[in-house]
Design an enzyme around this catalytic site. Structure first.
Site, PDB file in Angstrom:
ATOM      1  N   ASP A 123       0.825  -1.209   0.000  1.00 44.28           N
ATOM      2  CA  ASP A 123       0.000   0.000   0.000  1.00 44.28           C
ATOM      3  C   ASP A 123       0.857   1.256   0.000  1.00 44.28           C
ATOM      4  O   ASP A 123       1.508   1.579   0.986  1.00 44.28           O
ATOM      5  CB  ASP A 123      -0.924  -0.017   1.216  1.00 44.28           C
ATOM      6  CG  ASP A 123      -1.977   1.074   1.157  1.00 44.28           C
ATOM      7  OD1 ASP A 123      -2.020   1.810   0.152  1.00 44.28           O
ATOM      8  OD2 ASP A 123      -2.763   1.185   2.102  1.00 44.28           O
ATOM      9  N   ASP A 178      -1.331   7.124  -7.087  1.00 45.50           N
ATOM     10  CA  ASP A 178      -1.587   6.079  -6.098  1.00 45.50           C
ATOM     11  C   ASP A 178      -1.828   4.746  -6.795  1.00 45.50           C
ATOM     12  O   ASP A 178      -2.723   4.620  -7.624  1.00 45.50           O
ATOM     13  CB  ASP A 178      -2.790   6.460  -5.236  1.00 45.50           C
ATOM     14  CG  ASP A 178      -3.096   5.401  -4.194  1.00 45.50           C
ATOM     15  OD1 ASP A 178      -2.150   4.840  -3.623  1.00 45.50           O
ATOM     16  OD2 ASP A 178      -4.281   5.123  -3.959  1.00 45.50           O
TER      17      ASP A 178
END
Length: 809
Positions: free
Chosen positions: A461, A689
């Site tokens: 992540d 992202d």
């Protein structure tokens, strides 16, 4: 809360929520549900289950509803943390356990509830849904109005007493309904419940707060815009059983703090998360009396209601909140019988004595590791959650549903990113919870932990910092398929002590037992992990080079991570935790700084989520670290990485977007402009992202982008039934889509057709760039990054794009 649903009754558990109205549970058939320990409720096995029709008065009570082709009233609950539940509105018999052997169980027929067939988010696997106790017509409280006449009460067992004392271990808090909920007696204090337009929350009016006899006038924040003229100046604080701490506006808090510090003659100790802390021994019998003066009710709080013990310190449990928001939390409600009378709009408080033990508050701590192991760069498999190689992979989910699931995760993630950047100086940054960490991302990494190595999967992540996994012993953990990591069976596991340089370097640490540095991670979606900070050897699976030469596994000693003993939330049972790849000091990337020198890259294989896999299912995306992560060549495009708060995220500067050759000037996101970095105040208007599927842009720019696309595309527009995608066409009516180019500073990135449009349903093709709202944060998602080698150089603050066939990389 233990409940039984249907006939014959089926036992399950649901969460009580005074901030929710519709009661719902997960039901069979479940197209997309989070894992729960107890079996799903099967309405076909109940003789009292009844579907609610679209035109019924019961359906009208549901706020967010639609009607399907079979005239079934369907609900869609979207929560503020991105969690959701959708399904059929129905009626059913609910049965509740009696708390007395002398009283039979209570069965209530025809309760209107949601039978959830698609649910996900922060819900624990120990709960099947929610029992809504808010003040709206569809809530459980108002549905039982004839039986309970608008009355319920609860008595919360105190678990924060500074003077420990014994109590029966089976003592629990209680909630009462109806005549048993009436609070009466000579010591009862009563204050009005203020009705607001939202008709969800319970508002009170706080006039002042006294500290040691000195009265401080409370400033009334406007919680929300209300059209109520009679009560527009009232209702300045919410009473909420679900919030632990009491939160008050900044200016008033500053006044309260200074008054409190003047009166307490004790040894004050700095302790980051809670600003007012003292050595416990130095303030025994010195805590001044604190009284909350509500309208017509002066509530004198006990020391246990105002100070919490944290290790050897006693810290003030009333904290500084948002400047426009105030909440009266449950620590201040403990040892009071609190009664709600919704008919007469009154709240009653009766001081009640319980003698119970004290439990400590665990606060946040984390630490960056230093290693001495040299690496010549290494490459790992990065597995998309929808790949057949992923433990998440579910072959029964249709391609269109897979894309819709990814869409929901994108919006949830964007919501938490936005919250993080809107308030860069909010006190919550230093409180119990951290709200800058979003929902876990889209990709998995296979890792092995300890010596000998234990294999497992963790979420990779780029929007998280602390790396952690679930560990034995686990007091409260989400289910996972792989065995829990047992630190006792590893020869390289080492606890980090409270007074070590590793723990102290963080600045915000807590010691709750035996000189152990402990962390508590709270994510933006209410997922959490609590445990010990430790060091351990992490081993990463070998990959195969282009020449099919096998590379040895890579072992990295002394990685600082969290060994989680209490974890819950949105985590799937195929993952053991998170590998934090964000930009802050505690992240895995920063810990390996000496080895990888601030460089990593990934190449995401093209996954058209609307189609079956068109390539070898054994091919995975790759993530590279160190020298192997350098992106070079004549076709490389490079743009600056902008340093902003929060430093978890990687910000870029987007200047414009071209559609079919027509250049549209990009509007900057207002949230990012709140950064305190003066030199970069005009830069950093979009986050890149890998964990967000879709690309999300602010509303005004999206409108301009959409209108330009509509002009260029010659096809038949079609509405998306789910309303996720605003710009869609009949697939057969469009031959070619216009070229879309994102013009970053010094880098013009041309997107692939599959990165901009996808068939989300049969004969329905939609734009994968979506509207993020008026104040939405802009995110450059992973669909736009596919078939690019994307390299991060955190030393020189540069991001590189190289068009690449990632299936061959």
């Amino acid at each position: 809360m233990k409940i039984f649903i249907g006939m014959p009754p089926m036992k399950t558990y649901a969460s009580l929520d005074t901030g929710s109205d519709l009661t719902w549970v997960q039901c069979k058939p479940c197209t997309h549900c989070y894992k729960q320990i107890l079996p799903l409720f099967d309405p076909q096995k109940s003789s009292t289950y009844k579907i609610i029709g679209c035109n019924s008065k019961e359906c009208e009570l549901v706020r967010d509803k639609t009607c399907d082709k079979k005239n079934v009233c369907e609900y869609e609950m979207q929560y503020g943390d991105g969690s959701y539940s959708t399904g059929d509105v129905a009626s059913e018999t609910f049965t509740f356990d009696s708390t007395s052997k002398k009283v039979d169980n209570i069965s209530i027929p025809q309760v209107i509830f949601g039978c959830g067939h698609s649910n996900d988010g922060t819900f624990s696997n120990r709960t099947a849904g929610i029992v809504g106790l808010a003040d709206s017509k569809i809530s459980f409280i108002n549905q039982l109005d004839k039986q309970i006449k608008g009355k319920f009460s609860y008595c919360l067992v105190p678990n924060n007493d500074l003077s420990p004392s014994s109590h029966p271990p089976n003592t629990t808090s209680k909630i009462n309904f109806g005549s048993k909920a009436v609070v009466s007696g000579p010591n009862v204090l009563t204050t009005p419940i203020i009705r607001r337009d939202t008709d969800i929350f319970y508002y009170l009016y706080l006039e002042s707060v006294s500290v040691g006899g000195k009265k401080l006038e409370f400033n009334s924040p406007q919680l929300m815009n209300s059209s109520s003229t009679a009560n527009e100046d009232l209702g300045n604080i919410i009473i909420d059983s679900g919030s632990t701490l009491t939160m008050i506006p900044g200016k008033f808090y500053d006044k309260l703090e200074s008054t409190l510090v003047e009166m307490i003659k004790g040894k004050r100790i700095e302790h980051g998360p809670l600003p007012i802390c003292y050595e416990t021994k130095s303030i025994v019998n010195k805590i001044p009396k604190i009284v909350f003066h509500f309208k017509d009710a002066d509530i004198e709080l006990l020391p246990m209601n105002t100070f919490a013990k944290v290790d050897d310190l006693s810290c003030f449990s009333i904290v500084k909140g948002n400047s426009d928001f105030a909440i009266y939390g449950n620590l201040q409600q403990m040892n009071f019988l609190i009664g709600y009378d919704l008919v007469n709009h009154k709240l009653s408080l009766l001081p009640t004595n319980f003698f119970l033990s004290f439990s400590q508050l665990a606060l946040v701590s984390s630490r960056k590791a230093k290693t001495n192991h040299d690496l010549d760069g290494f490459t790992l498999d990065l597995i998309h959650r929808d790949s057949p190689l992923s433990p998440y992979y579910n072959p029964s989910i249709t391609p269109s549903q897979r894309l819709r699931d990814a869409c929901h995760r994108s919006f949830s993630r964007a919501s938490f990113f936005t919250k993080a950047s809107i308030h860069p100086t909010t006190p919550f940054k230093h409180d119990i919870q951290s709200d800058i960490v979003p929902i876990p991302a889209e990709y998995l990494m296979k890792i092995s932990i300890g010596t000998p190595p234990r294999e497992t999967f963790a979420i990779a992540d780029t929007g998280s910092d602390l790396t952690w996994i679930q560990c034995k012993p686990c007091t409260e953990c989400f289910d996972q398929i792989f065995p829990l990591f047992n630190p006792r069976k590893s020869s390289t596991y080492k606890i980090i002590g409270c007074h070590s340089k590793h723990c102290e370097a963080v600045g915000e640490t807590v010691c709750v037992r035996k000189n152990v540095c402990q962390y508590e991670m709270h994510y933006g979606d209410n997922s959490y992990s609590v445990g010990d900070i430790a060091s351990e050897t992490f081993t990463f699976a070998s990959t195969t080079s282009k020449t099919n030469k096998k590379v040895d596994n890579i072992s990295i000693p002394q990685v600082i991570f969290g060994c989680g003993h209490d974890n819950g939330g949105t985590f799937n049972n195929f993952t053991a935790g998170i590998v934090g790849l964000g930009g802050s000091k505690v992240s895995f990337i920063k810990q390996l700084d000496k080895q990888i020198k601030g460089k990593f890259s990934y190449c995401l294989i093209p996954m058209d989520l609307s189609l079956p896999f068109s390539f070898d299912p054994n091919i995975t995306s790759k993530i590279n670290f160190g020298p192997k992560a350098v992106v070079s060549g004549p076709n490389v495009l490079t743009t600056p990485i902008i340093r902003k708060y929060p430093d978890t995220f990687y910000y870029l500067n987007l200047k414009s977007v071209s559609v079919g050759g027509k250049k549209l000037k990009y509007f900057k996101s207002s949230q990012l402009m709140s950064s305190s970095a003066a030199a970069d105040k005009d830069l950093g208007n979009i986050i890149i992202d890998s964990g967000t599927t879709l690309t999300i842009v602010p509303e005004e720019f999206y409108k301009k982008l959409e209108s330009t696309l509509v002009e260029k595309i010659k096809g038949k527009r079609k509405k998306d039934p789910s309303n996720y995608f605003p710009l869609c066409y009949e697939t057969k009516s469009v031959v070619n889509f216009p070229k879309i180019v994102f013009h970053f500073t010094d880098a013009e990135v041309e997107l692939l057709p599959m990165s901009t449009f996808a068939e989300v349903d049969e004969n329905l093709t939609c734009l994968l760039i979506v509207n993020g709202g008026v104040d939405g944060l802009a995110i450059y998602g992973n669909l736009a990054q596919m078939n690019f080698l994307v390299g991060y150089d955190l030393v020189n603050h540069k991001l590189s794009f190289l068009p690449t066939d990632c299936t061959k990389h």
